[in-house]
Write an enzyme that holds these catalytic residues in place. Sequence first.
Site, mmCIF file in Angstrom:
data_model
loop_
_atom_site.group_PDB
_atom_site.id
_atom_site.type_symbol
_atom_site.label_atom_id
_atom_site.label_comp_id
_atom_site.label_asym_id
_atom_site.label_seq_id
_atom_site.Cartn_x
_atom_site.Cartn_y
_atom_site.Cartn_z
ATOM 1 N N GLU A 1 0.887 -1.188 0.000
ATOM 2 C CA GLU A 1 0.000 0.000 0.000
ATOM 3 C C GLU A 1 0.905 1.212 0.000
ATOM 4 O OE1 GLU A 1 -3.264 -0.051 -0.138
ATOM 5 O OE2 GLU A 1 -3.708 -2.148 0.294
ATOM 6 N N CYS B 1 -2.321 9.393 1.956
ATOM 7 C CA CYS B 1 -1.935 8.724 0.705
ATOM 8 C C CYS B 1 -2.916 9.078 -0.399
ATOM 9 C CB CYS B 1 -1.872 7.216 0.909
ATOM 10 S SG CYS B 1 -3.363 6.547 1.658
HETATM 11 P P1 NAD Z 1 8.093 5.320 4.769
HETATM 12 O O1 NAD Z 1 8.161 4.496 3.539
HETATM 13 O O2 NAD Z 1 9.213 6.214 5.082
HETATM 14 O O3 NAD Z 1 7.905 4.349 6.048
HETATM 15 C C1 NAD Z 1 6.819 3.458 6.154
HETATM 16 C C2 NAD Z 1 7.190 2.280 7.035
HETATM 17 O O4 NAD Z 1 8.137 1.473 6.342
HETATM 18 C C3 NAD Z 1 7.861 2.656 8.355
HETATM 19 O O5 NAD Z 1 7.366 1.828 9.376
HETATM 20 C C4 NAD Z 1 9.327 2.395 8.095
HETATM 21 O O6 NAD Z 1 10.066 2.105 9.252
HETATM 22 C C5 NAD Z 1 9.230 1.175 7.192
HETATM 23 N N1 NAD Z 1 10.402 0.955 6.328
HETATM 24 C C6 NAD Z 1 11.147 1.878 5.691
HETATM 25 N N2 NAD Z 1 12.116 1.282 4.970
HETATM 26 C C7 NAD Z 1 11.962 -0.054 5.150
HETATM 27 C C8 NAD Z 1 12.661 -1.203 4.671
HETATM 28 N N3 NAD Z 1 13.733 -1.102 3.871
HETATM 29 N N4 NAD Z 1 12.226 -2.437 5.053
HETATM 30 C C9 NAD Z 1 11.146 -2.560 5.848
HETATM 31 N N5 NAD Z 1 10.454 -1.500 6.357
HETATM 32 C C10 NAD Z 1 10.866 -0.262 6.008
HETATM 33 O O7 NAD Z 1 6.716 6.144 4.679
HETATM 34 P P2 NAD Z 1 6.186 7.313 5.634
HETATM 35 O O8 NAD Z 1 6.948 8.559 5.398
HETATM 36 O O9 NAD Z 1 6.040 6.813 7.030
HETATM 37 O O10 NAD Z 1 4.693 7.483 5.070
HETATM 38 C C11 NAD Z 1 4.343 8.279 3.974
HETATM 39 C C12 NAD Z 1 4.203 7.436 2.725
HETATM 40 O O11 NAD Z 1 3.298 6.362 2.938
HETATM 41 C C13 NAD Z 1 3.609 8.228 1.558
HETATM 42 O O12 NAD Z 1 4.267 7.873 0.388
HETATM 43 C C14 NAD Z 1 2.161 7.774 1.533
HETATM 44 O O13 NAD Z 1 1.527 7.927 0.285
HETATM 45 C C15 NAD Z 1 2.302 6.335 1.917
HETATM 46 N N6 NAD Z 1 1.062 5.793 2.455
HETATM 47 C C16 NAD Z 1 0.378 4.914 1.675
HETATM 48 C C17 NAD Z 1 -0.835 4.416 2.125
HETATM 49 C C18 NAD Z 1 -1.652 3.474 1.282
HETATM 50 O O14 NAD Z 1 -2.550 2.848 1.818
HETATM 51 N N7 NAD Z 1 -1.404 3.356 -0.006
HETATM 52 C C19 NAD Z 1 -1.329 4.782 3.389
HETATM 53 C C20 NAD Z 1 -0.576 5.666 4.158
HETATM 54 C C21 NAD Z 1 0.628 6.171 3.680
#
Ligand code: NAD
Length: 507
Positions: free
Chosen positions: A261, A295
């Site tokens: 997602e 998102c």
């Molecule tokens: P992010 O990708 O920085 O982090 C999200 C999660 O992923 C965190 O828990 C982080 O620790 C983990 N993570 C990061 N790198 C990782 C790796 N290499 N392996 C495993 N886990 C890892 O995102 P963010 O800044 O917290 O959130 C914003 C982003 O999330 C935006 O792009 C937004 O569009 C997206 N988002 C999408 C949805 C959806 O349902 N499509 C919902 C909410 C947010």
Amino acid sequence: MLTEPLSALTARTLQACGATTSLDVAGGMEVVSPLTGETVASVTPQSAADAEAAVSRAAVAFRHWRMVPGPRRGELVRLFAEELRASKEDLGRMVSIEAGKSPSEGAGEVQEMIDICDFAVGLSRQLYGLTIATERPGHRMMETWHPLGVVGIITAFNFPCAPWCWNAALALVCGDPVVWKPSEKTPLTALACQAVFERAVERFGDDAPEGLSQVLVGGPALGEVLTDSPSVALISATGSTRMGRIVGPRVAERFGRCILELGGNNAGIVCPSADLDMALRAIAFGAMGTAGQRCTTMRRLFVHENIYDQIVPALQKAYASVSVGNPLETQALVGPLIDGAAFEAMQDALGEARALGGRVHGGARESVGPESAFYVKPALVEMPEQAGPVLRETFAPILYVMTYSDFDDVLEAHNAVGGGLSSSIFTTDLREMELFLSARGSDCGIANVNIGTSGAEIGGAFGGEKETGGGRESGSDAWRAYMRRATNTINYSRELPLAQGVVFDID
Ligand code: NAD
């Protein structure tokens, strides 16, 4: 005005949920509230070994939980929903403190958790398969659904609890334990949710094994443990496309299952026949709500050239007058950005847009909080064409506005970006509406008519295509991803006819 320091309010809120924390944990991970930029708590981060141990506990829990009847598993989720109702205000406040949302949006996020739990309780009695016509006489063919295994849930900062619950409520009724790695920016809401869940477990009794639901506090490295562990049957990861590009291939490498997602670059189209007043309100909420940090936030707007002069000045007015401030202290509609990095990314995107001929309205920092907090006026940017920063997601309140004249062209422009999450059309023309929803219309997982791009209900499957990752969670038949399907063929005859008429007679 708050009558106590934010850290005291945080401690009190956590305590009300049943969790404890401290301001000063030796070697702890600081939790900063975007409302003020101050540290409100510190938590002990877990190690990779802790994460592995959590997965092992969950794997043991699975052996018991998969044999508990579905409706009984549903009873645990029903009790959890009761506990969530009792803690709605506190959990909502925790979301406001950690993610900067208004009390109404914070409470709305908890309501989503309650809604998906209610959905899952009903689902716990409906995990059924099909009976399928077989070509062989004296045979019966059917499909059965079994619990899948441990579900690893990775979540983003901007929805600190609802996406966990979209996954956890379904996983639990499907017979799967969950291990949750929340964003390192919002661990407190996760700890509060876990404490509320444990209250439900206590009421439920012995059928709930230890390790049914666990939280891992820490950074991406813990997410990587889940991603790589062969004991985690399904990874459901919510976050940026950048994260998905790492997680997706790593899970695929070990043939695990993955729900991704990821980011979106959501657009609206305003057609000549649109109800402009309704469109204006929907766009304002979709683009500025949650300070552009959903998102599903509307990031691009295509306006028909004949109505551009009616709607864009009205939007400019709405942007200029929208209230920005600390939503726990004021009635402001737009809260803070999560941190300084988000502010920098926003300013960079606006700079790029200007260089490409964009006319920027708003976007400046507002001095409505301490220096350590990042409040901005949402930005409306009139762009000559869809280029540069318009083609990507900047996680901040920027709405790029462009004109169009031909409906087929605007459909093409709409789909010409990487993200494929949410989309809207504002029209009262039946042909435009149906085309937008047709096979050559919006290529997004969510396509709306006369409502904005954000604010989905739990009843539908949630997710998007292309760089949004292709995953679906929450309602409809998303539950199937949390179970394994077996096709069973039973021969109740005295013969052994082979399928496709194949003959293999031995003496
Ligand atoms: P992010 O990708 O920085 O982090 C999200 C999660 O992923 C965190 O828990 C982080 O620790 C983990 N993570 C990061 N790198 C990782 C790796 N290499 N392996 C495993 N886990 C890892 O995102 P963010 O800044 O917290 O959130 C914003 C982003 O999330 C935006 O792009 C937004 O569009 C997206 N988002 C999408 C949805 C959806 O349902 N499509 C919902 C909410 C947010």
